[in-house]
Design an enzyme around this catalytic site. Structure first.
Site, PDB file in Angstrom:
ATOM      1  N   GLU A  99       0.919 -13.449   9.371  1.00  0.00           N
ATOM      2  CA  GLU A  99       0.537 -12.105   8.915  1.00  0.00           C
ATOM      3  C   GLU A  99      -0.832 -12.162   8.228  1.00  0.00           C
ATOM      4  OE1 GLU A  99       0.462  -9.075   9.016  1.00  0.00           O
ATOM      5  OE2 GLU A  99       1.968  -8.088   7.774  1.00  0.00           O
ATOM      6  N   ASP A 100      -1.555 -11.050   8.270  1.00  0.00           N
ATOM      7  CA  ASP A 100      -2.875 -11.022   7.622  1.00  0.00           C
ATOM      8  C   ASP A 100      -2.773 -10.799   6.117  1.00  0.00           C
ATOM      9  OD1 ASP A 100      -1.996  -8.395   7.842  1.00  0.00           O
ATOM     10  OD2 ASP A 100      -3.852  -7.618   8.722  1.00  0.00           O
ATOM     11  N   ASP A 103       1.176  -6.694   1.192  1.00  0.00           N
ATOM     12  CA  ASP A 103       0.758  -5.748   0.152  1.00  0.00           C
ATOM     13  C   ASP A 103       2.014  -5.253  -0.580  1.00  0.00           C
ATOM     14  OD1 ASP A 103      -0.792  -3.948  -1.290  1.00  0.00           O
ATOM     15  OD2 ASP A 103      -1.072  -2.554   0.344  1.00  0.00           O
ATOM     16  N   PHE A 152      -9.252  -3.165  -1.482  1.00  0.00           N
ATOM     17  CA  PHE A 152      -9.027  -3.042  -0.044  1.00  0.00           C
ATOM     18  C   PHE A 152      -9.798  -4.149   0.677  1.00  0.00           C
ATOM     19  CE2 PHE A 152      -8.948  -1.485   4.237  1.00  0.00           C
ATOM     20  CZ  PHE A 152      -7.625  -1.107   4.334  1.00  0.00           C
ATOM     21  N   ARG A 165     -13.574  -5.951  11.309  1.00  0.00           N
ATOM     22  CA  ARG A 165     -12.738  -7.095  11.706  1.00  0.00           C
ATOM     23  C   ARG A 165     -13.582  -8.331  12.004  1.00  0.00           C
ATOM     24  NH1 ARG A 165      -7.487  -5.260  12.565  1.00  0.00           N
ATOM     25  NH2 ARG A 165      -7.299  -3.200  13.486  1.00  0.00           N
TER      26      ARG A 165
HETATM   27  P1  5GP Z   1       2.610  -3.580   3.263  1.00  0.00           P
HETATM   28  O1  5GP Z   1       3.698  -3.032   4.124  1.00  0.00           O
HETATM   29  O2  5GP Z   1       2.910  -4.962   2.716  1.00  0.00           O
HETATM   30  O3  5GP Z   1       2.253  -2.610   2.150  1.00  0.00           O
HETATM   31  O4  5GP Z   1       1.292  -3.622   4.114  1.00  0.00           O
HETATM   32  C1  5GP Z   1       1.023  -4.595   5.039  1.00  0.00           C
HETATM   33  C2  5GP Z   1       0.045  -4.096   6.049  1.00  0.00           C
HETATM   34  O5  5GP Z   1      -0.804  -3.088   5.515  1.00  0.00           O
HETATM   35  C3  5GP Z   1      -0.873  -5.227   6.472  1.00  0.00           C
HETATM   36  O6  5GP Z   1      -0.377  -5.889   7.589  1.00  0.00           O
HETATM   37  C4  5GP Z   1      -2.162  -4.470   6.760  1.00  0.00           C
HETATM   38  O7  5GP Z   1      -2.134  -3.981   8.084  1.00  0.00           O
HETATM   39  C5  5GP Z   1      -2.141  -3.290   5.812  1.00  0.00           C
HETATM   40  N1  5GP Z   1      -2.870  -3.558   4.562  1.00  0.00           N
HETATM   41  C6  5GP Z   1      -2.386  -3.619   3.314  1.00  0.00           C
HETATM   42  N2  5GP Z   1      -3.347  -3.877   2.410  1.00  0.00           N
HETATM   43  C7  5GP Z   1      -4.484  -3.996   3.115  1.00  0.00           C
HETATM   44  C8  5GP Z   1      -5.839  -4.297   2.761  1.00  0.00           C
HETATM   45  O8  5GP Z   1      -6.230  -4.523   1.605  1.00  0.00           O
HETATM   46  N3  5GP Z   1      -6.727  -4.338   3.790  1.00  0.00           N
HETATM   47  C9  5GP Z   1      -6.369  -4.107   5.079  1.00  0.00           C
HETATM   48  N4  5GP Z   1      -7.332  -4.177   5.996  1.00  0.00           N
HETATM   49  N5  5GP Z   1      -5.117  -3.826   5.454  1.00  0.00           N
HETATM   50  C10 5GP Z   1      -4.184  -3.781   4.482  1.00  0.00           C
END
Ligand code: 5GP
Length: 176
Positions: A99-100, A103, A152, A165
């Site tokens: 995973e990238d 959050d 972000f 990207r």
């Molecule tokens: P979560 O469900 O944990 O809140 O969010 C995960 C997904 O939200 C990540 O896979 C990504 O696609 C997006 N995301 C959350 N925070 C960021 C951020 O700081 N930058 C980017 N580019 N995407 C984020």
């Protein structure tokens, strides 16, 4: 939001290279004889995945899965859907999800539950970045690259509105 933002560096390409190498050493030790299936979550993990697997010198397989994403904003949409599913059965396989960013934890929790129902032999998580300050559900990250502040994050595969990207460093956006 962020339309005028300039990316600022959080982690340089050299720091990323060193961290990805360390992750590769740990993953190699744990998966050497397991022929694991590495599942990348599109699109954000593609660059990390490409760099990581080049350093894994043992048999493995690669898959991708695509989930519905945030879109333009940064608040979790709450509803997560599998947009492009798996084409490889994972029952009895050792699965490592790539995973990238974690959050709130909603996305990865949804995905791990979805995969667990398919009865893999093991299921672990490797995340490039973690933003623990915004967590809503506890998540165990077995292999973590970087902890990031509540900003972000873009670059090294991560986007804002499909842009940034291609940046080789991990950056964050700040409005001017
Ligand atoms: P979560 O469900 O944990 O809140 O969010 C995960 C997904 O939200 C990540 O896979 C990504 O696609 C997006 N995301 C959350 N925070 C960021 C951020 O700081 N930058 C980017 N580019 N995407 C984020």
């Amino acid at each position: 939001m962020y339309s005028e933002a300039k990316p600022r560096i959080l982690f340089t390409r050299q720091e990323i290279e060193a961290t990805v190498s360390q992750l590769a050493v740990r993953i190699s030790k744990d998966y050497q004889d397991k022929n694991p299936l590495l599942i990348g979550i599109l699109k954000g993990s593609f660059m990390f995945m490409a760099d990581l697997i080049r350093l894994l010198n043992f048999p493995l397989e690669v898959e991708f899965i695509r989930l519905s994403s945030y879109g333009r904003g940064r608040a979790s949409a709450g509803k997560i859907k599998v947009v492009q599913g798996l084409r490889t059965p994972i029952k009895g396989r050792d699965v490592l999800v790539i995973e990238d960013i974690v959050d709130t934890g909603l996305t990865i929790t949804f995905l791990l539950d979805y995969l667990q129902k398919k009865q893999p032999a093991s299921l672990k998580l490797c995340a490039l970045t973690d933003k623990p300050s915004r967590r809503k559900i506890p998540v165990t990250i077995d292999y973590l690259g970087f902890t990031v502040p509540d900003k972000f994050v873009v670059g090294y595969g991560l986007d804002w509105d499909e842009k940034f990207r291609n940046l080789p460093d991990i950056c964050y956006l700040e409005d001017e």
